[in-house]
Scaffold this motif. Structure first.
Motif, PDB file in Angstrom:
ATOM      1  N   LEU A  14       0.830  -1.211   0.000  1.00 11.15           N
ATOM      2  CA  LEU A  14       0.000   0.000   0.000  1.00 11.15           C
ATOM      3  C   LEU A  14       0.862   1.257   0.000  1.00 11.15           C
ATOM      4  CD1 LEU A  14      -2.822  -1.081   2.483  1.00 11.15           C
ATOM      5  CD2 LEU A  14      -3.133  -0.425   0.077  1.00 11.15           C
ATOM      6  N   GLN A  15       1.971   1.193   0.739  1.00 14.12           N
ATOM      7  CA  GLN A  15       2.840   2.372   0.817  1.00 14.12           C
ATOM      8  C   GLN A  15       3.432   2.698  -0.558  1.00 14.12           C
ATOM      9  OE1 GLN A  15       5.990   1.994   3.658  1.00 14.12           O
ATOM     10  NE2 GLN A  15       6.413   4.199   3.685  1.00 14.12           N
ATOM     11  N   VAL A  16       3.889   1.672  -1.241  1.00 12.67           N
ATOM     12  CA  VAL A  16       4.445   1.874  -2.588  1.00 12.67           C
ATOM     13  C   VAL A  16       3.375   2.476  -3.495  1.00 12.67           C
ATOM     14  CG1 VAL A  16       5.285   0.669  -4.646  1.00 12.67           C
ATOM     15  CG2 VAL A  16       6.198   0.066  -2.374  1.00 12.67           C
ATOM     16  N   TRP A  17       2.169   1.916  -3.420  1.00 13.35           N
ATOM     17  CA  TRP A  17       1.092   2.425  -4.284  1.00 13.35           C
ATOM     18  C   TRP A  17       0.779   3.888  -3.965  1.00 13.35           C
ATOM     19  CZ3 TRP A  17      -3.778   4.566  -4.082  1.00 13.35           C
ATOM     20  CH2 TRP A  17      -4.485   4.594  -5.292  1.00 13.35           C
ATOM     21  N   ARG A  18       0.696   4.189  -2.662  1.00 15.65           N
ATOM     22  CA  ARG A  18       0.372   5.566  -2.254  1.00 15.65           C
ATOM     23  C   ARG A  18       1.425   6.564  -2.756  1.00 15.65           C
ATOM     24  NH1 ARG A  18      -1.905   3.343   2.583  1.00 15.65           N
ATOM     25  NH2 ARG A  18      -4.117   3.899   2.676  1.00 15.65           N
ATOM     26  N   CYS A  19       2.698   6.159  -2.684  1.00 18.06           N
ATOM     27  CA  CYS A  19       3.761   7.063  -3.130  1.00 18.06           C
ATOM     28  C   CYS A  19       3.618   7.391  -4.610  1.00 18.06           C
ATOM     29  CB  CYS A  19       5.132   6.440  -2.875  1.00 18.06           C
ATOM     30  SG  CYS A  19       5.587   6.555  -1.146  1.00 18.06           S
ATOM     31  N   SER A  20       3.191   6.397  -5.404  1.00 17.55           N
ATOM     32  CA  SER A  20       3.093   6.654  -6.841  1.00 17.55           C
ATOM     33  C   SER A  20       1.710   7.178  -7.235  1.00 17.55           C
ATOM     34  CB  SER A  20       3.440   5.380  -7.626  1.00 17.55           C
ATOM     35  OG  SER A  20       2.618   4.323  -7.197  1.00 17.55           O
ATOM     36  N   HIS A  21       0.775   7.197  -6.292  1.00 17.81           N
ATOM     37  CA  HIS A  21      -0.573   7.723  -6.571  1.00 17.81           C
ATOM     38  C   HIS A  21      -1.000   8.658  -5.439  1.00 17.81           C
ATOM     39  CE1 HIS A  21      -0.287   3.906  -8.746  1.00 17.81           C
ATOM     40  NE2 HIS A  21      -1.193   4.381  -9.587  1.00 17.81           N
ATOM     41  N   PRO A  22      -0.309   9.807  -5.312  1.00 14.66           N
ATOM     42  CA  PRO A  22      -0.573  10.674  -4.155  1.00 14.66           C
ATOM     43  C   PRO A  22      -2.035  11.133  -4.068  1.00 14.66           C
ATOM     44  CG  PRO A  22       0.821  11.787  -5.786  1.00 14.66           C
ATOM     45  CD  PRO A  22       0.733  10.356  -6.191  1.00 14.66           C
ATOM     46  N   ASP A  23      -2.742  11.191  -5.183  1.00 16.91           N
ATOM     47  CA  ASP A  23      -4.139  11.632  -5.127  1.00 16.91           C
ATOM     48  C   ASP A  23      -5.120  10.471  -5.299  1.00 16.91           C
ATOM     49  OD1 ASP A  23      -3.393  14.299  -4.788  1.00 16.91           O
ATOM     50  OD2 ASP A  23      -3.053  14.489  -6.964  1.00 16.91           O
ATOM     51  N   GLY A  24      -4.589   9.246  -5.305  1.00 14.52           N
ATOM     52  CA  GLY A  24      -5.452   8.095  -5.573  1.00 14.52           C
ATOM     53  C   GLY A  24      -6.300   7.722  -4.373  1.00 14.52           C
ATOM     54  N   SER A  25      -7.534   7.323  -4.618  1.00 16.24           N
ATOM     55  CA  SER A  25      -8.378   6.907  -3.483  1.00 16.24           C
ATOM     56  C   SER A  25      -8.430   5.376  -3.416  1.00 16.24           C
ATOM     57  CB  SER A  25      -9.769   7.505  -3.589  1.00 16.24           C
ATOM     58  OG  SER A  25     -10.523   6.795  -4.546  1.00 16.24           O
ATOM     59  N   ILE A  26      -8.544   4.884  -2.184  1.00 13.61           N
ATOM     60  CA  ILE A  26      -8.519   3.446  -1.937  1.00 13.61           C
ATOM     61  C   ILE A  26      -9.880   2.993  -1.432  1.00 13.61           C
ATOM     62  CG2 ILE A  26      -7.476   1.622  -0.523  1.00 13.61           C
ATOM     63  CD1 ILE A  26      -4.881   3.185  -0.518  1.00 13.61           C
ATOM     64  N   GLY A  27     -10.454   2.005  -2.123  1.00 12.22           N
ATOM     65  CA  GLY A  27     -11.707   1.393  -1.685  1.00 12.22           C
ATOM     66  C   GLY A  27     -11.398   0.053  -1.029  1.00 12.22           C
ATOM     67  N   PHE A  28     -12.211  -0.312  -0.045  1.00 11.35           N
ATOM     68  CA  PHE A  28     -11.922  -1.524   0.723  1.00 11.35           C
ATOM     69  C   PHE A  28     -13.196  -2.345   0.895  1.00 11.35           C
ATOM     70  CE2 PHE A  28     -11.212  -3.231   5.235  1.00 11.35           C
ATOM     71  CZ  PHE A  28     -10.578  -4.386   4.776  1.00 11.35           C
ATOM     72  N   VAL A  29     -13.076  -3.643   0.642  1.00 14.61           N
ATOM     73  CA  VAL A  29     -14.202  -4.561   0.819  1.00 14.61           C
ATOM     74  C   VAL A  29     -13.777  -5.668   1.786  1.00 14.61           C
ATOM     75  CG1 VAL A  29     -15.881  -6.049  -0.320  1.00 14.61           C
ATOM     76  CG2 VAL A  29     -14.918  -4.087  -1.568  1.00 14.61           C
ATOM     77  N   PRO A  30     -14.127  -5.546   3.070  1.00 15.55           N
ATOM     78  CA  PRO A  30     -13.787  -6.606   4.016  1.00 15.55           C
ATOM     79  C   PRO A  30     -14.800  -7.744   3.916  1.00 15.55           C
ATOM     80  CG  PRO A  30     -14.782  -4.730   5.178  1.00 15.55           C
ATOM     81  CD  PRO A  30     -14.811  -4.400   3.716  1.00 15.55           C
ATOM     82  N   THR A  31     -14.320  -8.971   3.796  1.00 13.96           N
ATOM     83  CA  THR A  31     -15.231 -10.131   3.678  1.00 13.96           C
ATOM     84  C   THR A  31     -14.720 -11.283   4.534  1.00 13.96           C
ATOM     85  OG1 THR A  31     -14.171 -11.501   1.970  1.00 13.96           O
ATOM     86  CG2 THR A  31     -15.349  -9.540   1.199  1.00 13.96           C
TER      87      THR A  31
END
Lengths: 295, 295
Positions: A14-31
């Motif tokens: 997640l950290q790597v993704w966040r660094c390359s997508h500073p404005d990206g939003s994360i959706g989460f589906v807990p199952t």
């Protein structure tokens, strides 16, 4: 799709993704896994609304009572992996119990009030387990939005209140119940049903469907609608054993007076009829929300 | 320094800062105000180690018992504002009770085990209040590191365990106790003391200081050291009324057997002597950590 089994792997991914997508939003589906079309609809919705979708699969022992089906809860990680990817998941988090609870659980997130009725009444401690694991998962994923099925209506209400009370920075998105062709709400527990039970299980959604008309009769009382729902279930399905049939205000889940005629309830107010019915050892739930018209 | 009284203001201020400092780390110092040199040392440490330091001042009603000093807990927002800014705070968050708890509190973070001894035993519910408000503040500030004074040793242990159990993404930094010239641990509650009580209050730190030598005597038992500490307090200070004098393993806070001679405890293991002593209506705490040498 990247699969993570450890917290460390999830966090670094997640950290790597966040660094390359500073404005990206994360959706989460807990199952809890054993995914069906209901879960897939949540994953698709998250994938539409976010740049990254994280799905977790974790059968959480903390939310099962000592006599419940934790051990035999259905699991199929391979099929789940395929299904999650097809629906649009980018990261699948599948931790072990040891990974999520390496030490005896001393910290719990407890939500009172909302949790003492419906499933909370028949499953004591259940929602403390839900609140605790959802808090942990939110802290691990730190999503912008989290997607839950409206089938677990009380769970949605409890999590919304927890998020509000604890100022958790996440938007809770409640998504419509997905049903089989005959109306049965999709559930991982449906696989437990024998063919005969499966045929009769349709009585939950049918009774809720019938109640739509009863909610339009201004002289019927709340109690009378409850009785009719229960009667419909018992008379249509000899195998059904009712755990509860309740009608509560929505979304606060307060008990309305049973003697009030529907026509005297405030116009445009909403009520939820929620059912839990056992077929053999299998406990199914379903619900439907009604808007009162007034006289 | 920017002062925020509402959650919305705090969140938007932090968001703006984060956007312009994508790699900046945020340090957080939660306090109940009436700041003294102990708090200032935490703020300075945070300012040294982070690009942004947030200080909160909130006297949290949830962690006070019905007969405790919530109403009369000392407050001085103007002096606090000056002190926080001088120590290096960038944002000061001073919410009202209504802002933090707009609805009846139904969600609580409960930490069992660690909380049933020391202050947890004499202040039932106290640590549930601490866990709940600290969870809320962490969710509001989302700091990289949070700074707590070692004077509240049990609070530090409880928060460290909560952070670990709930996977909260924050580093807890415990900072040394700051003392007056005569040894009295700094506390907002010291202002309650009459001149006579203030003079005698030094007995807490003196007894803990004396115990340093007792921990070097291999034949003394844990129980005997406790008795000596209590005896020293009672004989030196007629105004002192002991709430507890305890010796526990550190940082797990387990009770060692009272009959074990110090020399038989595992070498290099650590123990904490923790005291709570009342002077009139004022309850003071202090503690010191000892490393056992073995025989």
């Amino acid at each position: 799709m990247k699969c993570c089994e450890t917290i460390e792997e999830l966090r670094s991914t997640l950290q790597v993704w966040r660094c390359s997508h500073p404005d990206g939003s994360i959706g989460f589906v807990p199952t809890m896994g054993f995914l069906h079309e209901g879960h897939a609809s949540l994953i698709r919705r998250s994938a539409e609304e976010n740049q990254l979708t994280v799905v977790s699969i974790f059968v959480n022992p903390l939310q099962f009572g000592p006599n419940e089906d934790f051990e035999r809860y259905p699991r199929d990680p391979e099929r789940d992996t395929r299904l999650a990817e097809e629906a649009g998941a980018d990261i699948l988090f599948m931790p072990s119990v040891k990974e999520m609870y390496p030490k005896p659980v001393v910290t719990k997130v407890m939500i009172s009030g909302l949790t003492d009725k419906l499933c909370g009444a028949s499953r004591p401690g259940h929602f403390d387990g839900v609140g605790t694991v959802v808090s942990k998962l939110f802290n691990l994923v730190q999503p912008d939005a989290a997607y839950f099925g409206q089938k677990d209506a009380q769970q949605v209400a409890v999590i919304e209140r927890m998020v509000e009370d604890l100022n958790i920075p996440v938007t809770i998105v409640a998504c419509p119940i997905v049903r089989e062709a005959d109306g049965l709400a999709m559930s991982s527990r449906n696989v437990y049903l024998t063919p005969e039970e499966r045929a009769q299980a349709v009585v939950l959604s049918h009774s809720l469907q019938r109640a739509e008309a009863w909610f339009d009769e201004p002289d019927l009382t709340v109690g009378e609608i409850r009785r009719r729902i229960a009667e419909h279930i018992s008379s249509s399905s000899p195998l059904a054993e009712i755990d509860y049939t309740d009608i509560l205000s929505y979304p606060d889940l307060e008990n309305p007076s049973q003697d009030v005629p529907i026509g005297d309830l405030p116009g445009s107010s909403r009520y939820i009829a929620a059912l839990a019915v056992k077929f053999g050892a299998t406990r199914l739930i379903d619900n439907r929300i009604y808007t009162v018209k007034g006289r």
